[in-house]
Design a protein around this motif. Structure first.
Motif, PDB file in Angstrom:
ATOM      1  N   LEU A 194       0.857  -1.188   0.000  1.00 42.99           N
ATOM      2  CA  LEU A 194       0.000   0.000   0.000  1.00 42.99           C
ATOM      3  C   LEU A 194       0.894   1.239   0.000  1.00 42.99           C
ATOM      4  O   LEU A 194       1.950   1.238   0.623  1.00 42.99           O
ATOM      5  N   VAL A 195       0.433   2.287  -0.689  1.00 43.63           N
ATOM      6  CA  VAL A 195       1.175   3.537  -0.751  1.00 43.63           C
ATOM      7  C   VAL A 195       0.195   4.688  -0.556  1.00 43.63           C
ATOM      8  O   VAL A 195      -0.921   4.646  -1.067  1.00 43.63           O
ATOM      9  N   SER A 196       0.620   5.714   0.143  1.00 45.81           N
ATOM     10  CA  SER A 196      -0.186   6.916   0.294  1.00 45.81           C
ATOM     11  C   SER A 196      -0.233   7.646  -1.045  1.00 45.81           C
ATOM     12  O   SER A 196       0.811   7.849  -1.679  1.00 45.81           O
ATOM     13  N   LEU A 197      -1.414   8.060  -1.470  1.00 46.00           N
ATOM     14  CA  LEU A 197      -1.555   8.783  -2.734  1.00 46.00           C
ATOM     15  C   LEU A 197      -0.719  10.060  -2.755  1.00 46.00           C
ATOM     16  O   LEU A 197      -0.199  10.443  -3.798  1.00 46.00           O
ATOM     17  N   ARG A 198      -0.570  10.707  -1.623  1.00 44.66           N
ATOM     18  CA  ARG A 198       0.171  11.972  -1.607  1.00 44.66           C
ATOM     19  C   ARG A 198       1.657  11.802  -1.889  1.00 44.66           C
ATOM     20  O   ARG A 198       2.345  12.758  -2.199  1.00 44.66           O
ATOM     21  N   HIS A 199       2.175  10.585  -1.783  1.00 45.85           N
ATOM     22  CA  HIS A 199       3.590  10.344  -2.052  1.00 45.85           C
ATOM     23  C   HIS A 199       3.869   9.944  -3.500  1.00 45.85           C
ATOM     24  O   HIS A 199       5.023   9.855  -3.895  1.00 45.85           O
ATOM     25  N   ILE A 200       2.834   9.693  -4.278  1.00 45.18           N
ATOM     26  CA  ILE A 200       3.019   9.276  -5.670  1.00 45.18           C
ATOM     27  C   ILE A 200       3.176  10.503  -6.547  1.00 45.18           C
ATOM     28  O   ILE A 200       2.306  11.355  -6.607  1.00 45.18           O
ATOM     29  N   ASP A 201       4.320  10.607  -7.223  1.00 45.14           N
ATOM     30  CA  ASP A 201       4.577  11.722  -8.134  1.00 45.14           C
ATOM     31  C   ASP A 201       4.052  11.447  -9.538  1.00 45.14           C
ATOM     32  O   ASP A 201       3.594  12.361 -10.216  1.00 45.14           O
ATOM     33  N   GLU A 202       4.128  10.189  -9.962  1.00 44.81           N
ATOM     34  CA  GLU A 202       3.762   9.860 -11.340  1.00 44.81           C
ATOM     35  C   GLU A 202       3.476   8.368 -11.473  1.00 44.81           C
ATOM     36  O   GLU A 202       4.098   7.555 -10.799  1.00 44.81           O
ATOM     37  N   VAL A 203       2.539   8.034 -12.354  1.00 49.24           N
ATOM     38  CA  VAL A 203       2.262   6.646 -12.716  1.00 49.24           C
ATOM     39  C   VAL A 203       2.757   6.483 -14.140  1.00 49.24           C
ATOM     40  O   VAL A 203       2.404   7.260 -15.022  1.00 49.24           O
ATOM     41  N   ARG A 204       3.599   5.492 -14.377  1.00 47.60           N
ATOM     42  CA  ARG A 204       4.181   5.284 -15.709  1.00 47.60           C
ATOM     43  C   ARG A 204       3.793   3.919 -16.268  1.00 47.60           C
ATOM     44  O   ARG A 204       3.756   2.936 -15.538  1.00 47.60           O
TER      45      ARG A 204
END
Length: 66
Positions: free
Chosen positions: A21-31
């Motif tokens: 699981l990852v916090s959405l606020r820490h995601i910079d980009e989805v590739r």
């Protein structure tokens, strides 16, 4: 989505792999490139389960609107 996953989603977390699981606020980009799906978390990049990629992209795109 299970009840537990709904609670995680309400708290701002998203599943990127079966056990991660990852916090959405820490995601910079989805590739998505060369058949690989990944997320950029600052200088780090993590592979993402293809099963979770569409949901992840949608949630990251709409996180400012929630």
């Amino acid at each position: 989505m299970s009840a537990l996953e709904e609670r995680w989603a309400e708290a701002g977390f998203v599943r990127i792999h079966r056990s991660t699981l990852v916090s959405l606020r820490h995601i910079d980009e989805v590739r998505v490139a060369d058949g690989r799906c990944s997320v950029r978390l600052g200088p780090d990049e993590l592979l993402v389960s293809r099963r979770h990629t569409r949901e992840l992209r949608d949630r990251v795109a709409h996180r400012g609107q929630e």
